[in-house]
Design an enzyme around this catalytic site. Structure first.
Site, PDB file in Angstrom:
ATOM      1  N   THR A  29       0.827  -1.205   0.000  1.00 15.85           N
ATOM      2  CA  THR A  29       0.000   0.000   0.000  1.00 15.85           C
ATOM      3  C   THR A  29       0.860   1.253   0.000  1.00 15.85           C
ATOM      4  OG1 THR A  29      -1.775  -1.160   1.117  1.00 15.85           O
ATOM      5  CG2 THR A  29      -1.771   1.214   1.361  1.00 15.85           C
ATOM      6  N   TYR A  42      -8.216   0.689  -4.227  1.00 17.24           N
ATOM      7  CA  TYR A  42      -6.890   1.129  -4.674  1.00 17.24           C
ATOM      8  C   TYR A  42      -6.088  -0.089  -5.085  1.00 17.24           C
ATOM      9  CZ  TYR A  42      -4.687  -0.730  -0.474  1.00 17.24           C
ATOM     10  OH  TYR A  42      -4.233  -1.581   0.489  1.00 17.24           O
ATOM     11  N   THR A 108       1.744  -4.393   4.143  1.00 20.10           N
ATOM     12  CA  THR A 108       1.602  -4.695   5.571  1.00 20.10           C
ATOM     13  C   THR A 108       1.070  -6.109   5.847  1.00 20.10           C
ATOM     14  OG1 THR A 108      -0.599  -3.705   5.636  1.00 20.10           O
ATOM     15  CG2 THR A 108       1.263  -2.268   6.185  1.00 20.10           C
ATOM     16  N   ASP A 109       0.469  -6.749   4.822  1.00 16.54           N
ATOM     17  CA  ASP A 109      -0.166  -8.057   5.078  1.00 16.54           C
ATOM     18  C   ASP A 109       0.825  -9.130   5.534  1.00 16.54           C
ATOM     19  OD1 ASP A 109      -2.487  -6.864   4.317  1.00 16.54           O
ATOM     20  OD2 ASP A 109      -2.708  -7.911   2.405  1.00 16.54           O
ATOM     21  N   LYS A 181       0.510  -7.619  12.706  1.00 17.49           N
ATOM     22  CA  LYS A 181      -0.590  -6.774  12.232  1.00 17.49           C
ATOM     23  C   LYS A 181      -1.828  -7.208  12.997  1.00 17.49           C
ATOM     24  CE  LYS A 181      -2.749  -5.047   8.022  1.00 17.49           C
ATOM     25  NZ  LYS A 181      -2.827  -5.076   6.557  1.00 17.49           N
ATOM     26  N   GLU A 302      -2.178 -29.278  28.052  1.00 19.45           N
ATOM     27  CA  GLU A 302      -3.404 -30.069  27.864  1.00 19.45           C
ATOM     28  C   GLU A 302      -3.184 -31.118  26.755  1.00 19.45           C
ATOM     29  OE1 GLU A 302      -6.863 -27.641  27.083  1.00 19.45           O
ATOM     30  OE2 GLU A 302      -8.224 -29.353  27.273  1.00 19.45           O
TER      31      GLU A 302
HETATM   32  N1  ASP Z   1      -2.499  -5.787   0.730  1.00 17.24           N
HETATM   33  C1  ASP Z   1      -1.530  -4.778   1.028  1.00 17.24           C
HETATM   34  C2  ASP Z   1      -0.167  -5.425   1.043  1.00 17.24           C
HETATM   35  O1  ASP Z   1       0.175  -6.109   1.973  1.00 17.24           O
HETATM   36  C3  ASP Z   1      -1.847  -4.085   2.287  1.00 17.24           C
HETATM   37  C4  ASP Z   1      -0.868  -3.032   2.735  1.00 17.24           C
HETATM   38  O2  ASP Z   1       0.219  -2.859   2.245  1.00 17.24           O
HETATM   39  O3  ASP Z   1      -1.245  -2.306   3.694  1.00 17.24           O
HETATM   40  O4  ASP Z   1       0.561  -5.264   0.153  1.00 17.24           O
END
Ligand code: ASP
Length: 345
Positions: A29, A42, A108-109, A181, A302
């Site tokens: 992103t 996007y 971020t994924d 995340k 457990e």
């Molecule tokens: N789907 C995106 C990615 O991981 C999300 C992001 O970058 O926030 O590339």
């Protein structure tokens, strides 16, 4: 006299020379764009590393910056192949005297899994900092530019050395092993649920409060320099009324390791437990992690791991437990040794 002047000139230049940072861009992103400032639709990975750098002219005031494009993908499309390529490139760059630190822009994924992969495979004390954004570059109040400025500030800070791979997001500095995340859309999505962030970075002002203690970088035994692929390790998510036949599929389709994302303290639905024990009997490594999001999975709690031949992930997230198992399997097939790795890294 002439000599003295040369020495003085050289020391003066060294004193005021800016550090050299390479930004390796992989997509996400932070490199995404939309058709308007408020558009929720996007596309990730549409702008280049040069455009990312050009959007933050203040970087020039603090460091000499060079950019390289490693990939330009949404990080949901991340592969083992890109991880290997990235790790090799980072190791190559950090060997150079004219590189003081590296910043990696990333979606971020899967950012946290890439960070942990690098944490275990980079052989240097020089800072490596991953950064992303939750709002794309066209968005109103995009978080990418300040996140990048902060990431470069972390990469050039002397205290960042020998702390393993770091993640700088939303004014916080996290250790690669700990960060996760935790929210699908919020800018404060990155948290370290088990330990907390190790530092803060506020408009470039870096402060540390903690240091990671688990083995990483130079103390890690994993070496990917000669590897072109990694062993197949799959992840399965446990739930009530579980469909255990997925495990049967993995047994028959080349899995070398299975990360079970168990309920609570890594608990398993009975049919799944039986099939995972069958997987173990066929030489597949089974690691119990948890879907809860924080806390350890207890060895012989457990669930009797010793009896079932299972390994526990300690408090590693399932995605990171997969990273460690892939690397562990490049070294050994011994269940007890792999278990020790989960307590060491
Ligand atoms: N789907 C995106 C990615 O991981 C999300 C992001 O970058 O926030 O590339």
């Amino acid at each position: 006299m002439k000599k003295l002047l040369v020495v003085l000139a050289l020391s003066f230049t060294a004193l005021f020379a800016k550090p050299n940072v390479v930004i390796l861009a992989t997509g996400g992103t932070i490199a995404g764009s939309a058709s308007s400032q408020l558009d929720t639709a996007y596309t990730s990975g549409t702008i280049t590393v040069d455009a990312i750098i050009a959007a933050v002219p203040q970087l020039k005031d603090i460091a000499n910056i060079k950019g390289e494009q490693v990939s330009n993908i949404g990080s949901q499309a991340m592969t083992n192949e890109i991880w290997l390529k990235l790790s090799k490139r980072v190791n190559e760059l950090l060997k150079r005297k004219d590189v003081d630190g590296i910043v990696i822009t990333h979606g971020t994924d899967t950012l946290e899994a890439t960070a942990y992969f690098l944490d275990l495979t980079i052989k240097s004390d020089k800072p490596v900092v991953l950064v992303g954004a939750m709002r794309n570059s066209s968005s109103m109040s995009a978080d990418g530019p300040l996140n990048i400025y902060n990431a470069v500030s972390v990469a050039i800070n002397k205290e960042s050395k020998a702390k393993g791979v770091l993640v700088a997001m939303n004014d916080k500095i996290h250790a690669a092993r700990e960060v996760q995340k935790t929210n699908t859309t919020a800018v404060d999505t990155f948290q370290s649920p088990n330990t907390g962030a190790i530092g803060s970075v506020f408009y470039g002002n870096v402060k540390y409060y903690l240091a990671p203690v688990r083995a990483h970088t130079k103390k890690s035994e994993f070496d990917v320099s000669k590897l072109n692929e990694l062993p197949q390790v799959d992840i399965i998510y446990a739930h009530a009324n579980d469909n255990a036949s997925i495990i049967d599929y993995l047994i028959k389709n080349g899995s070398k390791g299975i990360i079970s994302v168990g309920m609570g303290n890594g608990s398993l639905y009975p049919d799944s437990q039986n099939l995972l024990e069958e997987a173990v009997s066929k030489g597949i490594k089974v690691v119990r992690s948890s879907r809860v999001g924080s806390g350890e999975v207890t060895l012989n709690g457990e669930t009797n791991d010793e009896k079932s031949g299972f390994i526990v992930a300690d408090n590693l997230s399932p995605a990171k437990a997969r990273v460690l198992l892939m690397l562990a399997l490049t070294k050994t097939n011994d269940t007890a040794k792999i278990q020790q790795m989960y307590f060491k890294y």
